[in-house]
Design a protein around this motif. Structure first.
Motif, short mmCIF file in Angstrom:
data_model
loop_
_atom_site.label_atom_id
_atom_site.label_comp_id
_atom_site.label_asym_id
_atom_site.label_seq_id
_atom_site.Cartn_x
_atom_site.Cartn_y
_atom_site.Cartn_z
N ILE A 39 3.02 -0.95 6.57
CA ILE A 39 1.71 -0.59 7.12
C ILE A 39 1.48 0.89 6.87
N GLU A 40 0.38 1.22 6.23
CA GLU A 40 0.05 2.61 5.95
C GLU A 40 -1.10 3.03 6.86
N VAL A 41 -0.86 4.05 7.69
CA VAL A 41 -1.88 4.54 8.61
C VAL A 41 -2.80 5.49 7.87
N LEU A 42 -4.11 5.23 7.96
CA LEU A 42 -5.12 6.04 7.29
C LEU A 42 -6.04 6.68 8.33
N GLU A 43 -6.95 7.54 7.89
CA GLU A 43 -7.85 8.21 8.82
C GLU A 43 -8.78 7.22 9.53
N ALA A 44 -9.24 6.24 8.80
CA ALA A 44 -10.21 5.29 9.36
C ALA A 44 -9.58 3.96 9.76
N GLY A 45 -8.29 3.96 10.01
CA GLY A 45 -7.63 2.71 10.37
C GLY A 45 -6.28 2.62 9.68
N ALA A 46 -6.06 1.54 8.97
CA ALA A 46 -4.79 1.38 8.27
C ALA A 46 -4.94 0.30 7.20
N GLU A 47 -3.91 0.17 6.41
CA GLU A 47 -3.88 -0.86 5.38
C GLU A 47 -2.45 -1.36 5.29
N LEU A 48 -2.28 -2.65 5.20
CA LEU A 48 -0.93 -3.19 5.08
C LEU A 48 -0.73 -3.78 3.70
N THR A 49 0.53 -3.82 3.31
CA THR A 49 0.90 -4.43 2.03
C THR A 49 1.77 -5.65 2.32
N THR A 50 1.42 -6.77 1.73
CA THR A 50 2.23 -7.98 1.93
C THR A 50 3.42 -7.96 0.98
N ARG A 51 4.34 -8.85 1.21
CA ARG A 51 5.54 -8.91 0.38
C ARG A 51 5.23 -9.30 -1.06
N ALA A 52 4.06 -9.94 -1.26
CA ALA A 52 3.65 -10.30 -2.62
C ALA A 52 2.82 -9.18 -3.27
N GLY A 53 2.60 -8.09 -2.52
CA GLY A 53 1.90 -6.95 -3.09
C GLY A 53 0.41 -6.87 -2.80
N ALA A 54 -0.12 -7.77 -2.00
CA ALA A 54 -1.55 -7.74 -1.68
C ALA A 54 -1.82 -6.65 -0.64
N ARG A 55 -3.01 -6.02 -0.74
CA ARG A 55 -3.43 -4.99 0.19
C ARG A 55 -4.45 -5.59 1.16
N VAL A 56 -4.19 -5.44 2.45
CA VAL A 56 -5.03 -6.05 3.49
C VAL A 56 -5.47 -4.97 4.47
N PRO A 57 -6.77 -4.88 4.79
CA PRO A 57 -7.24 -3.85 5.72
C PRO A 57 -6.81 -4.13 7.16
N VAL A 58 -6.59 -3.05 7.89
CA VAL A 58 -6.27 -3.14 9.32
C VAL A 58 -7.24 -2.22 10.04
N SER A 59 -8.01 -2.74 10.97
CA SER A 59 -8.97 -1.91 11.70
C SER A 59 -8.27 -1.21 12.87
N ARG A 60 -8.89 -0.14 13.36
CA ARG A 60 -8.30 0.63 14.47
C ARG A 60 -8.05 -0.25 15.69
N ARG A 61 -8.95 -1.17 15.93
CA ARG A 61 -8.85 -2.04 17.11
C ARG A 61 -7.55 -2.84 17.12
N TYR A 62 -7.09 -3.26 15.94
CA TYR A 62 -5.92 -4.15 15.87
C TYR A 62 -4.65 -3.43 15.42
N LEU A 63 -4.75 -2.12 15.12
CA LEU A 63 -3.59 -1.39 14.61
C LEU A 63 -2.48 -1.29 15.65
N LYS A 64 -2.84 -0.88 16.89
CA LYS A 64 -1.81 -0.70 17.92
C LYS A 64 -1.06 -2.00 18.23
N PRO A 65 -1.75 -3.12 18.52
CA PRO A 65 -1.01 -4.35 18.79
C PRO A 65 -0.18 -4.82 17.60
N LEU A 66 -0.66 -4.52 16.38
CA LEU A 66 0.10 -4.91 15.19
C LEU A 66 1.38 -4.09 15.09
N LYS A 67 1.31 -2.80 15.37
CA LYS A 67 2.50 -1.95 15.35
C LYS A 67 3.48 -2.37 16.44
N GLN A 68 2.94 -2.69 17.63
CA GLN A 68 3.79 -3.09 18.74
C GLN A 68 4.51 -4.39 18.46
#
Length: 236
Positions: free
Chosen positions: A202-231
């Protein structure tokens, strides 16, 4: 006119029931389906008032199909089953009605009379499994049964809902809401669900975050869901 859909993997059983229903002037058969994937597409497209649903079908059963439907738009469901009457009693109080195979003409008429009298929604989702192991999908003219454990992420856009595995991307008529409720996938964005086991980083960005899957796909993560995803992974 009451529109209905017949879902059964046995062609003879479908044709026999269709022949019996054809004698009712107020019943319109809008389609027949031989499996759950075809049924998902047909229910979404045709929005029938009534569905005659075989319980025992290969790969995805009738009960699993019920779990894949949105309760808000659930048609009335009449289960068609070869189970004996004692087994049927276990779900009788939840279903709109049921028919035992081979379908008796008089019993069918009783069901149709019940349909004509009662158009209230039904809570058949109480019978459905709480978790799904497969998702009914399609790619062009190909119907596919995708194992939930193979799914990396699911997302929606203007063209519909898409299911991505490590090797391909296909489409489904299921909603994100139902997939979120019935699978281990978690929300990471308003339009995205992701499998926790598929997340590589998971890469934290200024406007939220972006995650990378094990197959290499890039998926957006919004601020609203970043904290529960990290937890979820023990990060704070």
């Amino acid at each position: 006119m009451i529109t209905c859909l017949i879902i059964d993997d046995e062609p003879f059983a479908r044709d026999e029931l269709a022949t019996q229903l054809a004698e009712a002037p107020d019943i319109e058969i809008v389609g027949q389906c031989g499996n759950a994937i075809e049924a998902m597409q047909a229910i979404t497209r045709l929005q029938p008032d009534l569905v005659f649903l075989d319980i025992q079908m290969p790969r995805i059963s009738g009960m699993e199909l019920i779990a894949m439907l949105d309760p808000a738009t659930m048609p009335r469901v009449v289960f068609v089953t070869a189970f004996d009457e004692f087994a049927v009693q276990a779900f009788d109080r939840h279903a709109f009605d049921y028919l035992l195979k081979p379908v008796d003409e008089q019993r069918l008429q009783q069901t149709l009379e019940k349909v004509r009298r009662d158009l209230r929604p039904q809570a058949v989702t109480a019978l459905a499994p709480s978790r799904l192991e497969h998702l009914p999908c399609y790619s062009g003219q190909k119907l596919k049964v995708v194992a939930v454990k193979e799914v990396e992420y699911v997302f929606s856009d203007l063209s519909g809902v898409h299911v991505a595995t490590a090797g391909e991307q296909v489409h489904t008529h299921m909603t994100l809401k139902v997939i979120e409720e019935k699978t281990p996938l978690v929300r990471c964005h308003r339009q995205y669900l992701v499998a926790p086991g598929a997340i590589a980083e998971i890469e934290v960005l200024e406007a939220g975050a972006e995650l990378t899957t094990r197959a290499g796909a890039r998926v957006p993560v919004s601020r609203r869901y970043l904290k529960p995803l990290k937890q979820l992974f023990g990060f704070h």
